[in-house]
Design a protein around this motif. Sequence first.
Motif, PDB file in Angstrom:
ATOM      1  N   ILE A 104       0.842  -1.202   0.000  1.00 14.80           N
ATOM      2  CA  ILE A 104       0.000   0.000   0.000  1.00 14.80           C
ATOM      3  C   ILE A 104       0.877   1.252   0.000  1.00 14.80           C
ATOM      4  CG2 ILE A 104      -1.599   1.364   1.419  1.00 14.80           C
ATOM      5  CD1 ILE A 104      -2.955  -1.321   2.145  1.00 14.80           C
ATOM      6  N   GLN A 105       1.927   1.252   0.795  1.00 14.93           N
ATOM      7  CA  GLN A 105       2.847   2.392   0.813  1.00 14.93           C
ATOM      8  C   GLN A 105       3.510   2.590  -0.551  1.00 14.93           C
ATOM      9  OE1 GLN A 105       5.257   1.273   4.212  1.00 14.93           O
ATOM     10  NE2 GLN A 105       4.111   2.662   5.548  1.00 14.93           N
ATOM     11  N   GLU A 106       3.900   1.497  -1.192  1.00 16.91           N
ATOM     12  CA  GLU A 106       4.490   1.591  -2.539  1.00 16.91           C
ATOM     13  C   GLU A 106       3.494   2.197  -3.527  1.00 16.91           C
ATOM     14  OE1 GLU A 106       5.506  -2.464  -3.373  1.00 16.91           O
ATOM     15  OE2 GLU A 106       7.296  -2.428  -2.090  1.00 16.91           O
ATOM     16  N   LEU A 107       2.244   1.774  -3.427  1.00 20.12           N
ATOM     17  CA  LEU A 107       1.218   2.294  -4.336  1.00 20.12           C
ATOM     18  C   LEU A 107       0.964   3.778  -4.101  1.00 20.12           C
ATOM     19  CD1 LEU A 107      -1.192  -0.760  -4.174  1.00 20.12           C
ATOM     20  CD2 LEU A 107       0.116  -0.018  -6.184  1.00 20.12           C
ATOM     21  N   PHE A 108       0.902   4.191  -2.830  1.00 20.23           N
ATOM     22  CA  PHE A 108       0.738   5.621  -2.542  1.00 20.23           C
ATOM     23  C   PHE A 108       1.912   6.424  -3.096  1.00 20.23           C
ATOM     24  CE2 PHE A 108      -2.242   4.634   1.136  1.00 20.23           C
ATOM     25  CZ  PHE A 108      -3.356   5.071   0.450  1.00 20.23           C
ATOM     26  N   TYR A 109       3.100   5.902  -2.935  1.00 19.00           N
ATOM     27  CA  TYR A 109       4.266   6.596  -3.456  1.00 19.00           C
ATOM     28  C   TYR A 109       4.171   6.742  -4.976  1.00 19.00           C
ATOM     29  CZ  TYR A 109       8.955   8.077  -4.482  1.00 19.00           C
ATOM     30  OH  TYR A 109      10.027   8.794  -4.957  1.00 19.00           O
ATOM     31  N   GLN A 110       3.823   5.660  -5.654  1.00 20.63           N
ATOM     32  CA  GLN A 110       3.703   5.708  -7.114  1.00 20.63           C
ATOM     33  C   GLN A 110       2.646   6.715  -7.563  1.00 20.63           C
ATOM     34  OE1 GLN A 110       3.125   1.781  -8.804  1.00 20.63           O
ATOM     35  NE2 GLN A 110       4.730   0.932  -7.499  1.00 20.63           N
TER      36      GLN A 110
ATOM     37  N   GLN B  76       0.641  10.106   5.099  1.00 15.25           N
ATOM     38  CA  GLN B  76       1.659  10.902   5.796  1.00 15.25           C
ATOM     39  C   GLN B  76       2.836  10.034   6.229  1.00 15.25           C
ATOM     40  OE1 GLN B  76       2.499  11.263   9.376  1.00 15.25           O
ATOM     41  NE2 GLN B  76       1.313   9.426   9.805  1.00 15.25           N
ATOM     42  N   GLU B  77       2.641   8.719   6.351  1.00 15.21           N
ATOM     43  CA  GLU B  77       3.779   7.837   6.610  1.00 15.21           C
ATOM     44  C   GLU B  77       4.699   7.766   5.393  1.00 15.21           C
ATOM     45  OE1 GLU B  77       2.454   4.515   9.834  1.00 15.21           O
ATOM     46  OE2 GLU B  77       1.675   4.211   7.804  1.00 15.21           O
ATOM     47  N   VAL B  78       4.109   7.824   4.204  1.00 17.77           N
ATOM     48  CA  VAL B  78       4.885   7.773   2.962  1.00 17.77           C
ATOM     49  C   VAL B  78       5.482   9.155   2.644  1.00 17.77           C
ATOM     50  CG1 VAL B  78       4.769   7.293   0.482  1.00 17.77           C
ATOM     51  CG2 VAL B  78       3.473   5.876   2.093  1.00 17.77           C
ATOM     52  N   PHE B  79       4.740  10.206   2.950  1.00 12.27           N
ATOM     53  CA  PHE B  79       5.168  11.585   2.707  1.00 12.27           C
ATOM     54  C   PHE B  79       5.143  12.343   4.036  1.00 12.27           C
ATOM     55  CE2 PHE B  79       3.129  10.053  -1.172  1.00 12.27           C
ATOM     56  CZ  PHE B  79       4.140  10.265  -2.102  1.00 12.27           C
ATOM     57  N   PRO B  80       6.162  12.157   4.875  1.00 10.55           N
ATOM     58  CA  PRO B  80       6.119  12.703   6.238  1.00 10.55           C
ATOM     59  C   PRO B  80       6.043  14.225   6.324  1.00 10.55           C
ATOM     60  CG  PRO B  80       8.240  11.657   5.791  1.00 10.55           C
ATOM     61  CD  PRO B  80       7.370  11.386   4.621  1.00 10.55           C
ATOM     62  N   GLY B  81       6.395  14.939   5.287  1.00 12.95           N
ATOM     63  CA  GLY B  81       6.323  16.399   5.331  1.00 12.95           C
ATOM     64  C   GLY B  81       5.025  16.972   4.801  1.00 12.95           C
ATOM     65  N   VAL B  82       4.063  16.111   4.453  1.00 16.19           N
ATOM     66  CA  VAL B  82       2.812  16.592   3.875  1.00 16.19           C
ATOM     67  C   VAL B  82       2.091  17.509   4.851  1.00 16.19           C
ATOM     68  CG1 VAL B  82       1.385  14.624   4.621  1.00 16.19           C
ATOM     69  CG2 VAL B  82       0.772  15.884   2.550  1.00 16.19           C
ATOM     70  N   LYS B  83       1.493  18.569   4.313  1.00  8.96           N
ATOM     71  CA  LYS B  83       0.714  19.503   5.118  1.00  8.96           C
ATOM     72  C   LYS B  83      -0.761  19.237   4.836  1.00  8.96           C
ATOM     73  CE  LYS B  83       4.182  23.139   5.342  1.00  8.96           C
ATOM     74  NZ  LYS B  83       5.258  22.231   5.266  1.00  8.96           N
ATOM     75  N   PHE B  84      -1.562  19.226   5.904  1.00 12.91           N
ATOM     76  CA  PHE B  84      -2.983  18.943   5.777  1.00 12.91           C
ATOM     77  C   PHE B  84      -3.780  20.235   5.685  1.00 12.91           C
ATOM     78  CE2 PHE B  84      -1.295  15.306   8.198  1.00 12.91           C
ATOM     79  CZ  PHE B  84      -1.641  14.284   7.325  1.00 12.91           C
ATOM     80  N   ILE B  85      -4.760  20.246   4.803  1.00 12.14           N
ATOM     81  CA  ILE B  85      -5.724  21.338   4.687  1.00 12.14           C
ATOM     82  C   ILE B  85      -7.074  20.742   5.029  1.00 12.14           C
ATOM     83  CG2 ILE B  85      -6.797  23.019   3.151  1.00 12.14           C
ATOM     84  CD1 ILE B  85      -4.245  22.760   1.373  1.00 12.14           C
ATOM     85  N   PHE B  86      -7.807  21.405   5.924  1.00  6.14           N
ATOM     86  CA  PHE B  86      -9.106  20.893   6.346  1.00  6.14           C
ATOM     87  C   PHE B  86     -10.148  21.996   6.297  1.00  6.14           C
ATOM     88  CE2 PHE B  86     -12.299  20.194   9.684  1.00  6.14           C
ATOM     89  CZ  PHE B  86     -12.831  18.995   9.234  1.00  6.14           C
ATOM     90  N   TYR B  87     -11.307  21.660   5.758  1.00  3.49           N
ATOM     91  CA  TYR B  87     -12.456  22.566   5.770  1.00  3.49           C
ATOM     92  C   TYR B  87     -13.694  21.743   6.096  1.00  3.49           C
ATOM     93  CZ  TYR B  87     -16.167  25.683   4.307  1.00  3.49           C
ATOM     94  OH  TYR B  87     -17.291  26.449   4.294  1.00  3.49           O
ATOM     95  N   GLN B  88     -14.548  22.279   6.952  1.00  4.40           N
ATOM     96  CA  GLN B  88     -15.767  21.575   7.347  1.00  4.40           C
ATOM     97  C   GLN B  88     -16.975  22.457   7.061  1.00  4.40           C
ATOM     98  OE1 GLN B  88     -15.714  20.201  11.384  1.00  4.40           O
ATOM     99  NE2 GLN B  88     -17.886  19.751  11.414  1.00  4.40           N
ATOM    100  N   ARG B  89     -17.938  21.901   6.347  1.00  3.45           N
ATOM    101  CA  ARG B  89     -19.184  22.601   6.066  1.00  3.45           C
ATOM    102  C   ARG B  89     -20.191  22.382   7.188  1.00  3.45           C
ATOM    103  NH1 ARG B  89     -21.598  21.551   0.103  1.00  3.45           N
ATOM    104  NH2 ARG B  89     -22.921  23.312   0.583  1.00  3.45           N
ATOM    105  N   GLU B  90     -21.164  23.260   7.257  1.00  3.90           N
ATOM    106  CA  GLU B  90     -22.293  23.059   8.165  1.00  3.90           C
ATOM    107  C   GLU B  90     -22.980  21.742   7.781  1.00  3.90           C
ATOM    108  OE1 GLU B  90     -26.576  25.089   8.676  1.00  3.90           O
ATOM    109  OE2 GLU B  90     -24.868  26.487   8.646  1.00  3.90           O
ATOM    110  N   SER B  91     -23.282  20.921   8.757  1.00  5.52           N
ATOM    111  CA  SER B  91     -23.774  19.554   8.525  1.00  5.52           C
ATOM    112  C   SER B  91     -24.993  19.491   7.618  1.00  5.52           C
ATOM    113  CB  SER B  91     -24.110  18.874   9.849  1.00  5.52           C
ATOM    114  OG  SER B  91     -22.962  18.761  10.640  1.00  5.52           O
ATOM    115  N   GLU B  92     -25.989  20.335   7.853  1.00  2.59           N
ATOM    116  CA  GLU B  92     -27.222  20.278   7.067  1.00  2.59           C
ATOM    117  C   GLU B  92     -26.952  20.623   5.600  1.00  2.59           C
ATOM    118  OE1 GLU B  92     -27.037  22.019  10.028  1.00  2.59           O
ATOM    119  OE2 GLU B  92     -28.029  20.447  11.204  1.00  2.59           O
TER     120      GLU B  92
END
Length: 133
Positions: free
Chosen positions: A57-63, A84-100
């Motif tokens: 799985i890690q190999e596939l993510f890398y590819q 993030q285990e395969v790309f340890p420097g990755v930065k996460f962006i998160f956005y959450q909408r109102e549930s409804e």
Amino acid sequence: MKYLLVSYSKCGTKSYTQAFRQLGFDQSKICDFKENVIDHNQFWYEILQQKTSKKRIQELFYQMYKDKILAADVPCIHYWYEIQEVFPGVKFIFYQRESEKWLKSMENQWESINNITSRPDWVSSILVLIFSP
């Protein structure tokens, strides 16, 4: 990969990927739902099999993501930890909408998907693997 947008579908994922394009990032370096499901369907099919080892799985993510700047949307958001285990420097962006609002948008999306009268079997099988528990 430098960035992973870990927001659910219908939470601005297309807007974020479009913003990256408008900022001058190369389109070929951005991977969203279409690229994940269509261009990388064979990778995901193998990743989603229970028998696939963690190392494979890690190999596939890398590819898939070695040359990407941004990945977004499903199914990769469900594998943020493994990515993030395969790309340890990755930065996460998160956005959450109102549930409804999010739920209404998802319902509309599913309705439009269900209105498609035909789709290749491989697309249906990937969608089932992505969205089914």
